[in-house]
Design a protein around this motif. Structure first.
Motif, short mmCIF file in Angstrom:
data_model
loop_
_atom_site.label_atom_id
_atom_site.label_comp_id
_atom_site.label_asym_id
_atom_site.label_seq_id
_atom_site.Cartn_x
_atom_site.Cartn_y
_atom_site.Cartn_z
N LEU A 74 55.24 72.11 33.19
CA LEU A 74 55.39 73.51 32.79
C LEU A 74 56.51 74.18 33.57
CD1 LEU A 74 54.27 75.99 31.21
CD2 LEU A 74 52.70 76.35 33.12
N ASP A 75 56.55 73.95 34.87
CA ASP A 75 57.59 74.57 35.70
C ASP A 75 58.98 74.07 35.33
OD1 ASP A 75 55.67 75.99 37.07
OD2 ASP A 75 55.57 74.59 38.76
N ALA A 79 57.17 76.71 28.56
CA ALA A 79 55.92 76.72 27.80
C ALA A 79 55.97 75.84 26.56
CB ALA A 79 55.55 78.15 27.41
N THR A 80 57.14 75.71 25.94
CA THR A 80 57.24 74.94 24.70
C THR A 80 58.67 74.47 24.51
OG1 THR A 80 56.97 75.01 22.27
CG2 THR A 80 57.64 77.04 23.36
N VAL A 81 58.85 73.43 23.68
CA VAL A 81 60.19 72.92 23.42
C VAL A 81 60.82 73.60 22.20
CG1 VAL A 81 59.73 70.70 24.49
CG2 VAL A 81 59.29 71.00 22.05
N THR A 82 60.03 74.32 21.42
CA THR A 82 60.45 75.14 20.27
C THR A 82 61.01 74.37 19.09
OG1 THR A 82 62.78 75.60 20.89
CG2 THR A 82 61.06 76.99 21.90
N GLY A 83 60.94 73.05 19.09
CA GLY A 83 61.51 72.32 17.96
C GLY A 83 60.84 70.98 17.75
N SER A 84 61.17 70.33 16.63
CA SER A 84 60.63 69.01 16.32
C SER A 84 61.33 67.95 17.16
CB SER A 84 60.82 68.71 14.83
OG SER A 84 62.19 68.48 14.55
N ARG A 85 60.69 66.78 17.27
CA ARG A 85 61.31 65.67 17.98
C ARG A 85 62.63 65.28 17.34
NH1 ARG A 85 58.09 62.07 20.75
NH2 ARG A 85 60.09 61.05 21.23
N LEU A 86 62.72 65.47 16.03
CA LEU A 86 63.91 65.08 15.29
C LEU A 86 65.14 65.86 15.74
CD1 LEU A 86 64.37 63.12 12.86
CD2 LEU A 86 64.22 65.12 11.38
N SER A 250 46.15 66.60 25.69
CA SER A 250 46.21 66.90 24.27
C SER A 250 47.37 66.15 23.64
CB SER A 250 46.40 68.41 24.05
OG SER A 250 46.43 68.72 22.67
N GLY A 251 47.13 65.58 22.45
CA GLY A 251 48.17 64.84 21.76
C GLY A 251 47.66 63.50 21.28
N GLY A 252 48.51 62.78 20.56
CA GLY A 252 48.16 61.46 20.06
C GLY A 252 49.33 60.52 20.17
N PHE A 253 49.07 59.23 19.96
CA PHE A 253 50.14 58.25 20.06
C PHE A 253 49.83 57.03 19.21
CE2 PHE A 253 47.16 57.01 23.37
CZ PHE A 253 47.11 55.63 23.26
N ALA A 276 57.19 69.60 18.62
CA ALA A 276 56.66 68.63 19.57
C ALA A 276 55.63 69.29 20.49
CB ALA A 276 57.80 68.03 20.40
N GLY A 277 54.74 68.48 21.04
CA GLY A 277 53.70 68.98 21.92
C GLY A 277 54.26 69.72 23.13
N VAL A 278 53.48 70.65 23.65
CA VAL A 278 53.95 71.46 24.78
C VAL A 278 54.14 70.57 26.00
CG1 VAL A 278 52.91 73.57 23.89
CG2 VAL A 278 51.61 72.11 25.45
N PRO A 279 55.14 70.86 26.84
CA PRO A 279 55.41 70.02 28.01
C PRO A 279 54.22 69.84 28.93
CG PRO A 279 57.26 71.48 27.58
CD PRO A 279 56.17 71.90 26.65
N ALA A 280 53.42 70.88 29.11
CA ALA A 280 52.27 70.76 30.01
C ALA A 280 51.32 69.66 29.55
CB ALA A 280 51.53 72.10 30.09
N ALA A 281 51.12 69.53 28.25
CA ALA A 281 50.24 68.48 27.73
C ALA A 281 50.84 67.10 28.00
CB ALA A 281 50.01 68.68 26.23
N LEU A 282 52.15 66.97 27.86
CA LEU A 282 52.80 65.69 28.13
C LEU A 282 52.68 65.32 29.60
CD1 LEU A 282 56.08 66.24 26.06
CD2 LEU A 282 54.03 65.01 25.34
N GLY A 283 52.91 66.30 30.47
CA GLY A 283 52.80 66.04 31.90
C GLY A 283 51.39 65.65 32.31
#
Length: 420
Positions: A74-75, A79-86, A250-253, A276-283
């Motif tokens: 998050l830091d 809060a968000t990447v604002t776009g699709s992975r594409l 949170s998320g799937g793979f 794409a999922g929010v960075p905090a969820a990925l971390g």
């Protein structure tokens, strides 16, 4: 809303009507409001309750290392990447996470989706289409059936865990064939006959997909799920999993070959056309995977499965119906009690009343009815966590057995010995 026909349809919908009536009289088992962190004890609508309705099997949702992983991401990324992975939504954390997932599962590649639901929708619809066939277990998750419809392939469902019925469907399938089953079924907590299913897929040149949403991080020597536990991970073409259950994020793979993953990068609409999922969820997910791969992960797996066995045996000894008719034994012939323990009631109204009485006595379990389970199979779904204490489990056994006894539904007690 301008459409009177639509309004009339909504106002006469029995499910909506029941939801409103139950909510008005404080009898609704759904949409209860949590007011504290997901843990063995949760503040639910102002009362401390033993939480036995959560998929937080490994107890990682509030683990300090997982929370720190979320905070660090998050830091760094916001809060968000604002776009699709594409487009602009891929960050280096996605690449690190996918590489770690592939290494953990022993596959060539992996791909991360925003949710587990989207992973199933994207994977299946990217791999099969018009003229192909999806053969799916009748007990598979709703997201799998929605994915089959989205794919526009022919859908052939076979009776839950019945290998002979699967072969019947395979023998009449056309085009590219994909067989889809859950690694651990989320309502009754039972396992599929995965070795036999994999053998049939080989016989009929069908690809095999296993949804490990409820088993990843909990089962298997390396905790990647049931395919690994049965020793056939290399025979599974598509291994789907979630971060939102055993991994506490949170998320799937999906993990698989480079061909499988590239097909999803280029054709999975739920990957290409969503933020794409929010960075905090990925971390958090990355930290949880590393924890699952450590000695602490192994110890937490033993604890949650031990808690499940303790609760299952305690309820069975009290005469509560916790049976799972279709559960598949492990390769060594032993019975696996998963972190999901079913309390079978069958009658919808009785199950709802029992749920409310248990809830009022400070224990939160899940109520399941059609379409989550078959008609006439209403149940309480009890989910264990690694951090539940023996005292909490004893309290749960006492409350559930006494409430069920009050409804005259206890069976003859089973001669089992309760052990951790």
């Amino acid at each position: 809303m301008s459409s009177q026909k639509m309004l009339d349809r909504i106002r006469h919908d029995k499910r909506i009507w029941a939801h409103r009536v139950l909510t008005k009289h404080d009898q609704n088992p759904f949409f209860r409001v949590m007011r504290s962190v997901n843990a063995p004890i949760v503040d639910v609508e102002g009362q401390q309750r033993i939480m036995l309705g959560s998929n937080n099997y490994m107890g990682l949702a509030d683990h300090p290392l997982v929370v720190e992983g979320a905070r660090t991401a998050l830091d760094k990324y916001g809060a968000t990447v604002t776009g699709s992975r594409l487009l602009n939504g891929t960050i280096d954390l996605h690449m690190e996470l996918e590489a770690e997932l592939a290494d953990w599962h022993g596959t060539e590649a992996a791909i991360v989706f925003t949710t587990g639901y989207q992973a199933n929708l994207g994977a299946i619809s990217a791999l099969v289409g018009v003229g192909d066939t999806v053969v799916v277990d009748s007990g598979a998750h709703a997201s799998i059936y929605d994915a089959c419809r989205l794919s526009r392939a022919n859908i052939r469902a076979f009776r839950h865990n019945q290998v002979d019925k699967l072969e019947e469907k395979l023998s009449r399938s056309e085009g590219a064939i994909l067989v889809v089953v859950d690694g651990l079924y989320s309502m009754h907590g039972d396992l599929p006959p995965l070795v036999e299913i994999a053998a049939l897929c080989e016989k009929y040149d069908a690809a095999l997909m296993v949804d490990e949403a409820h088993s990843v991080a909990v089962m298997g020597p390396q905790l990647t799920g049931v395919a690994e536990m049965f020793g056939i991970a290399d025979d599974v073409d598509v291994r789907m999993g979630c971060f939102s259950k055993g991994l506490g994020s949170s998320g799937g793979f999906v993990a698989g070959s480079t061909d499988i993953v590239d097909a999803m990068r280029c054709h999975a609409r739920t990957f290409m056309f969503t933020t794409a999922g929010v960075p905090a969820a990925l971390g958090a997910a990355q930290a949880a995977i590393r924890l699952a791969r450590s000695s602490e992960g192994q110890e937490r797996s033993r604890r949650v499965l031990g808690n499940a066995r303790y609760l299952h045996d305690g309820l069975a000894a009290a005469g509560v119906d916790v049976g799972t008719e279709s559960n598949t034994p492990l390769p060594d012939g032993t019975e696996m009690i998963s972190a999901i323990v079913p309390v079978n009631i069958r009658d919808d109204l009785k199950a709802m009343n029992i749920w409310k009485e248990v809830y009022d006595q400070g224990i939160f379990v899940s109520y399941a009815t059609f379409p989550a389970v078959a008609q006439g199979a209403a149940m309480l779904r009890v989910c264990l966590q690694a951090d539940h204490t023996t005292e909490q489990l004893d309290r749960t056994i006492d409350v559930i057995s006494k409430v069920i006894a009050g409804h005259g539904l206890l069976r003859q007690a089973e001669p089992v010995s309760v052990s951790v």
